[in-house]
Design a protein around this motif. Structure first.
Motif, PDB file in Angstrom:
ATOM      1  N   PHE A   1       9.520 -11.191  -3.521  1.00 35.65           N
ATOM      2  CA  PHE A   1       9.840 -11.371  -4.826  1.00 35.65           C
ATOM      3  C   PHE A   1      10.960 -12.591  -5.091  1.00 35.65           C
ATOM      4  O   PHE A   1      11.972 -12.664  -4.364  1.00 35.65           O
ATOM      5  CB  PHE A   1       9.589 -10.290  -5.755  1.00 35.65           C
TER       6      PHE A   1
ATOM      7  N   GLU B   1      -1.222 -21.755 -14.034  1.00 36.31           N
ATOM      8  CA  GLU B   1      -1.915 -21.594 -13.065  1.00 36.31           C
ATOM      9  C   GLU B   1      -3.174 -22.684 -13.044  1.00 36.31           C
ATOM     10  O   GLU B   1      -3.816 -23.023 -14.163  1.00 36.31           O
ATOM     11  CB  GLU B   1      -2.612 -20.209 -13.172  1.00 36.31           C
TER      12      GLU B   1
ATOM     13  N   SER C   1      -2.092 -12.558   0.248  1.00 37.01           N
ATOM     14  CA  SER C   1      -3.573 -12.815   0.081  1.00 37.01           C
ATOM     15  C   SER C   1      -4.102 -14.203   0.504  1.00 37.01           C
ATOM     16  O   SER C   1      -5.066 -14.462   0.917  1.00 37.01           O
ATOM     17  CB  SER C   1      -4.133 -12.816  -1.236  1.00 37.01           C
TER      18      SER C   1
ATOM     19  N   SER D   1      -8.317  -9.637  -5.425  1.00 36.03           N
ATOM     20  CA  SER D   1      -8.646 -10.522  -4.526  1.00 36.03           C
ATOM     21  C   SER D   1     -10.074 -10.197  -3.774  1.00 36.03           C
ATOM     22  O   SER D   1     -10.477  -8.901  -3.934  1.00 36.03           O
ATOM     23  CB  SER D   1      -7.567 -10.864  -3.284  1.00 36.03           C
TER      24      SER D   1
ATOM     25  N   GLU E   1      -1.055  -8.957  -3.462  1.00 39.39           N
ATOM     26  CA  GLU E   1      -1.811 -10.159  -3.503  1.00 39.39           C
ATOM     27  C   GLU E   1      -1.122 -11.311  -3.496  1.00 39.39           C
ATOM     28  O   GLU E   1      -1.493 -12.305  -3.028  1.00 39.39           O
ATOM     29  CB  GLU E   1      -2.883  -9.835  -4.847  1.00 39.39           C
ATOM     30  N   SER E   2       0.184 -11.109  -4.340  1.00 45.39           N
ATOM     31  CA  SER E   2       0.716 -12.531  -4.468  1.00 45.39           C
ATOM     32  C   SER E   2       1.390 -12.894  -2.864  1.00 45.39           C
ATOM     33  O   SER E   2       1.481 -13.987  -2.719  1.00 45.39           O
ATOM     34  CB  SER E   2       2.091 -12.330  -5.558  1.00 45.39           C
TER      35      SER E   2
ATOM     36  N   ARG F   1      -0.070  -5.542  -6.753  1.00 49.28           N
ATOM     37  CA  ARG F   1      -0.237  -7.130  -7.462  1.00 49.28           C
ATOM     38  C   ARG F   1       0.946  -7.921  -6.717  1.00 49.28           C
ATOM     39  O   ARG F   1       0.513  -9.098  -6.245  1.00 49.28           O
ATOM     40  CB  ARG F   1       0.275  -6.795  -8.992  1.00 49.28           C
ATOM     41  N   ARG F   2       1.762  -7.380  -6.169  1.00 50.96           N
ATOM     42  CA  ARG F   2       2.881  -8.132  -5.230  1.00 50.96           C
ATOM     43  C   ARG F   2       2.130  -8.242  -3.805  1.00 50.96           C
ATOM     44  O   ARG F   2       2.466  -9.198  -3.341  1.00 50.96           O
ATOM     45  CB  ARG F   2       4.236  -7.169  -5.076  1.00 50.96           C
TER      46      ARG F   2
ATOM     47  N   ASN G   1       3.944 -20.351  -6.261  1.00 52.93           N
ATOM     48  CA  ASN G   1       3.208 -19.439  -5.290  1.00 52.93           C
ATOM     49  C   ASN G   1       1.808 -20.201  -5.156  1.00 52.93           C
ATOM     50  O   ASN G   1       1.239 -20.930  -6.047  1.00 52.93           O
ATOM     51  CB  ASN G   1       3.172 -18.133  -5.812  1.00 52.93           C
TER      52      ASN G   1
ATOM     53  N   LEU H   1       0.408 -21.853  -8.896  1.00 55.48           N
ATOM     54  CA  LEU H   1       1.102 -21.478 -10.010  1.00 55.48           C
ATOM     55  C   LEU H   1       2.339 -22.478 -10.026  1.00 55.48           C
ATOM     56  O   LEU H   1       3.103 -22.550  -8.991  1.00 55.48           O
ATOM     57  CB  LEU H   1       1.879 -19.876  -9.863  1.00 55.48           C
TER      58      LEU H   1
ATOM     59  N   PHE I   1      -2.160 -18.217  -4.207  1.00 52.66           N
ATOM     60  CA  PHE I   1      -2.568 -16.856  -4.161  1.00 52.66           C
ATOM     61  C   PHE I   1      -4.004 -16.839  -4.410  1.00 52.66           C
ATOM     62  O   PHE I   1      -4.721 -17.899  -4.689  1.00 52.66           O
ATOM     63  CB  PHE I   1      -1.939 -15.941  -5.059  1.00 52.66           C
ATOM     64  N   ASP I   2      -4.596 -15.842  -4.059  1.00 52.33           N
ATOM     65  CA  ASP I   2      -6.030 -15.674  -4.087  1.00 52.33           C
ATOM     66  C   ASP I   2      -6.877 -16.587  -3.357  1.00 52.33           C
ATOM     67  O   ASP I   2      -8.004 -17.149  -4.006  1.00 52.33           O
ATOM     68  CB  ASP I   2      -6.477 -15.779  -5.454  1.00 52.33           C
TER      69      ASP I   2
END
Length: 829
Positions: free
Chosen positions: A110, A242, A397, A425, A393-394, A390-391, A170, A190, A172-173
């Motif tokens: 993080f 985003e 993923s 995800s 996925e960030s 959540r972390r 970042n 992001l 992600f997804d």
């Protein structure tokens, strides 16, 4: 010469690292300033220097301080952030003695953005304070059986990063969809901004509501294969925006275990024609689905050949270098594995990048291992696990190697489990179940069944597969066992390296024969445990020796066996050897002597025979004799106390020694003995039954004196006519039913070998005799002290509260003892 010296100084200073291979592998960018904070920090608690990163078992507040110098020109032109590659405890961040915030650790990477106003001078003081875990979180990491050692401290790298004031935070997804020959890659990016209207921006490079342009392209071997239409948008100060990404690629090269094709997703942000920031991430194209209990990768059936990986290295704990990570992945790939399961806590991000590159599918466990249902459902732990998910996925993923998220291992579920962690995800899910409790197999994509016993009943496993597992979606067997180091006695010895290899071989063949989705071997490497283990009697009782390699990565026979199984090569020959239970003939001899003495006393000493008969058949009259000061031989009472003590010593030492390799015994003793040092000493003694029998005998013999002293103390309040010799006679003769178990104790070792049910019956018998003895003692107290029953029972209740219930209550508050005891009863009884 001077120039060479300057260059060497620059390279070794380790302050600015623009093109470091390691950091490029993490950030895929050359446009950021990276300050490596690796090195010595001031530990304000000890007053000494502490090298960071490091791993420690200390669960206390730790504060570390370091000063760095940033070039003044860079200071105001960049947004500065701290990057944590992974810490387990929570952490508070201070910059120049100003509090920035408190952040969840959870071993996930993080960023912490530093407010611009806190950095005004070239010298920047960074203070990091590690905060001990909250109660239930700490309990969840320390009370589970065979759980990895909890490492606090700052286990992974910390970096100080300077970016443009508009930067890519970042990706992600990232996922793929398929439409005929076209493959669509989707994801999100992001874009963050700092203070765009800062007075320090004399060049007016940034301004509020300025228009920026986002460019994104997909590259393969450095060549562009797809480009997305540019996106123009306005951005204000201190915002996070985003944006969606979408690429259409015709006939892309698929990612697979044999051919791990990697694409680079490159995203850049511009103001006019000036590049502000670039960020890249490796991605890939693959399709996975589960059909008829099998995994299909790119529409081809894939038999899972996996390995558990635990981040641990001798002398370093959970702090491994990137070189060591890569060496481990090479060994796993050489093994023939096609999947790695990261157990106990999330992996280093670099490990997933390596799995992408080397073609290894990945499973990642949430840190929820062997938890009682109540602990699992506390708000504290649920919120923490949701935040960690959540972390996940960030951070992970985007990695093409990721197959599924793990939703918990061997948890006491009341109902069929569901995904409660709000994963967004489009990945798969799996959950691990104990082979001892399969009644709540859930609705996840993969159900993993854990088999960790030293002795495996193969017929039972086959029956479980046929009766309970054949209707599930996809089943993976997870198996392995610890070994005694340097035990090469052959596979008939449950703790030999040959038996470890033999169990892996046999269960692998069962997995193939029953056409399950695959198997995962526990584990790739040895690792340290939070609590001592009873099962192996290794020199280090905190060592989990389940690894195919040890903590130094030296391979065992099980590595060679697994390599041959995974690669369909010729297997190494496994020596059968022999199983020889340690000889406890001394117990038989001593027990027979006691039995003969007891028979002699009954036959030849009339008074003893009368005492024994009256104490069993007419206890009221027997106790009345004590009250009326009728002489009862203290010598005979002393002999009887020795017989009771030795009887219990023989039986308990035999029982604990025989079942020392069983998880159930270790778990129960762990719960009963709260102190880790005491656990360790008891576990060592269990492996030495003769001296342990002597210790138990002496302990019980002294305990009878202690109980007699408590009764004497009680008598001084109730009646002044009772002597210590009287209370000693009450205590010892109350426990005379224990002698009834002596014949069984003599041959208990042989009986245990015949049938485990006999052992359970004998334990129940012993518990019954102990309860009978306690009630006899209470009855004796009412008669000898000439008190009403309610007074005695009231006093006993108060003593139980003070001596048992109150300590158990405190133990429950601190360690949730009752919850884990319920968990034990459901999984092992």
């Amino acid at each position: 010469m001077k120039l060479i010296f300057i260059l060497l100084l620059f390279l070794t200073a380790n302050i600015f690292s623009f093109n470091s291979k390691n950091y490029n592998s993490l950030f895929k960018t050359k446009d950021r300033v990276v300050v490596d904070l690796k090195g010595n920090w001031d530990n304000t608690q000890t007053g000494k220097k502490q090298y960071i990163p490091f791993s420690t078992s200390n669960n206390e507040v730790m504060t570390f301080v370091k000063e760095i110098k940033i070039d003044k020109k860079l200071l105001k032109s960049k947004v500065w952030q701290l990057y944590f590659a992974g810490i387990d405890s929570d952490i508070e961040v201070y910059i120049n003695d100003n509090f920035v915030g408190r952040y969840l650790g959870g071993m996930t990477p993080f960023y912490v953005k530093i407010p611009e106003k806190l950095i005004n001078e070239e010298n920047v003081k960074i203070k990091l304070q590690c905060i001990p875990l909250d109660d239930y979180t700490y309990i969840s990491k320390t009370m589970g059986l065979d759980i990895m050692r909890y490492y606090s401290g700052i286990s992974r790298d910390v970096l100080f990063i300077g970016t443009s004031k508009v930067w890519i935070h970042n990706l992600f997804d990232v996922n793929t969809e398929y439409s005929q020959n076209n493959h669509i890659l989707k994801g999100s990016v992001l874009v963050n901004s700092g203070a765009l209207n800062s007075r320090s921006d004399s060049a007016k490079q940034y301004s509020d509501n300025m228009v920026v342009r986002l460019e994104a392209e997909l590259l393969y071997d450095g060549l562009s294969v797809a480009k997305m239409q540019d996106q123009n948008f306005k951005i204000e100060s201190e915002r996070s925006i985003e944006k969606n990404l979408r690429f259409v690629v015709s006939n892309p090269k698929k990612w697979s275990n044999e051919d791990p094709n990697i694409y680079e997703l490159k995203v850049s942000v511009y103001k006019d024609d000036k590049l502000l920031d670039t960020y890249s991430q490796n991605v890939g194209f693959k399709s996975t689905k589960f059909k008829d209990g099998q995994l299909y990768l790119n529409n081809k059936k894939l038999f899972i050949k996996g390995i558990d990986y635990v981040e641990d290295f001798k002398g370093k704990g959970a702090t491994l270098s990137m070189k060591e990570f890569e060496e481990d992945i090479k060994l796993i790939k050489k093994l023939g594995a096609n999947l790695v399961r990261f157990k106990f806590h999330p992996p280093h991000k670099y490990m997933l990048d390596l799995c992408d590159t080397y073609g290894l599918l990945v499973l990642i466990d949430l840190p929820a291992y062997r938890l009682p249902n109540r602990i699992y459902n506390t708000n504290e732990l649920k919120v923490r696990l949701e935040n960690v998910s959540r972390r996940f996925e960030s951070a992970y993923s985007t990695n093409v190697s990721l197959l599924a998220w793990g939703l918990g291992s061997e948890i006491e579920f009341i109902n069929k489990p569901k995904n409660t962690y709000k994963f967004q995800s489009d990945n798969k899910f799996y959950r691990t179940y104990s082979v001892n409790k399969l009644n709540n197999l859930g609705n996840e994509d993969i159900s993993m069944v854990a088999i960790y016993d030293s002795y495996v009943d193969y017929d039972k496993i086959v029956n479980l597969i046929d009766k309970k597992l054949n209707n599930q979606n996809s089943i993976i067997l997870n198996f392995g066992l610890p070994v005694q180091l340097n035990n090469n006695n052959g596979y008939l010895d449950m703790l030999s390296v040959q038996n470890q290899a033999n169990i892996i071989r046999n269960l692998f063949y069962i997995t193939e024969k029953k056409q399950l989705a695959g198997c995962i071997i526990n584990s790739f490497n040895d690792y340290l445990l939070q609590n001592p283990t009873l099962r192996t009697n290794n020199k280090n009782l905190f060592l989990s020796s389940t690894g195919l390699v040890d903590r130094n990565r030296i391979a065992r026979l099980s590595y060679e066996t697994t390599l041959s199984l995974f690669n369909q090569e010729k297997e190494p020959i496994l020596d059968a050897g022999s199983q020889s239970e340690q000889n406890t003939m001394m117990f038989i001899i001593l027990g027979l002597v006691l039995l003969l003495v007891f028979i002699f006393l009954l036959n030849r000493i009339k008074r003893f025979r009368e005492y024994f008969k009256r104490s069993i058949l007419s206890p009221y009259n027997f106790y009345a004799d004590i009250r009326d000061q009728r002489l009862i031989s203290t010598t005979l009472t002393l002999i009887l106390s020795i017989m009771i003590s030795v009887t219990l010593g023989i039986f308990l030492a035999n029982f604990l020694f025989h079942f020392r390799n069983y998880e159930a015994e270790q778990y129960l003793l762990k719960l009963i003995i709260p102190n880790i040092d005491l656990q360790k000493n008891v576990f060592k003694m269990i492996w030495q039954p003769e001296p342990f029998m002597f210790i138990i005998t002496v302990t019980i013999f002294l305990f009878l004196f202690v109980v007699s002293g408590v009764l004497k103390l009680f008598s001084s309040v109730a009646s002044g006519k009772i002597f210590f010799s009287d209370t000693y006679i009450i205590t010892v003769w109350s426990f005379i039913p224990i002698i009834l178990i002596l014949p069984f104790a003599i041959v208990s070792q042989k009986l245990f070998l015949l049938n485990e049910g006999i052992a359970i019956s004998m334990i129940l018998l012993l518990m019954g005799l102990l309860l009978w003895s306690i009630f006899r003692m209470i009855k004796a107290t009412t008669v000898v002290f000439d008190l009403s029953s309610w007074k005695v029972y009231s006093t006993v209740s108060i003593l139980l509260i003070v001596l048992i219930i109150l300590p158990l209550t405190l133990y429950q508050i601190k360690n949730s003892f009752i919850d884990y005891l319920i968990y034990f009863s459901k999984f092992y009884l």
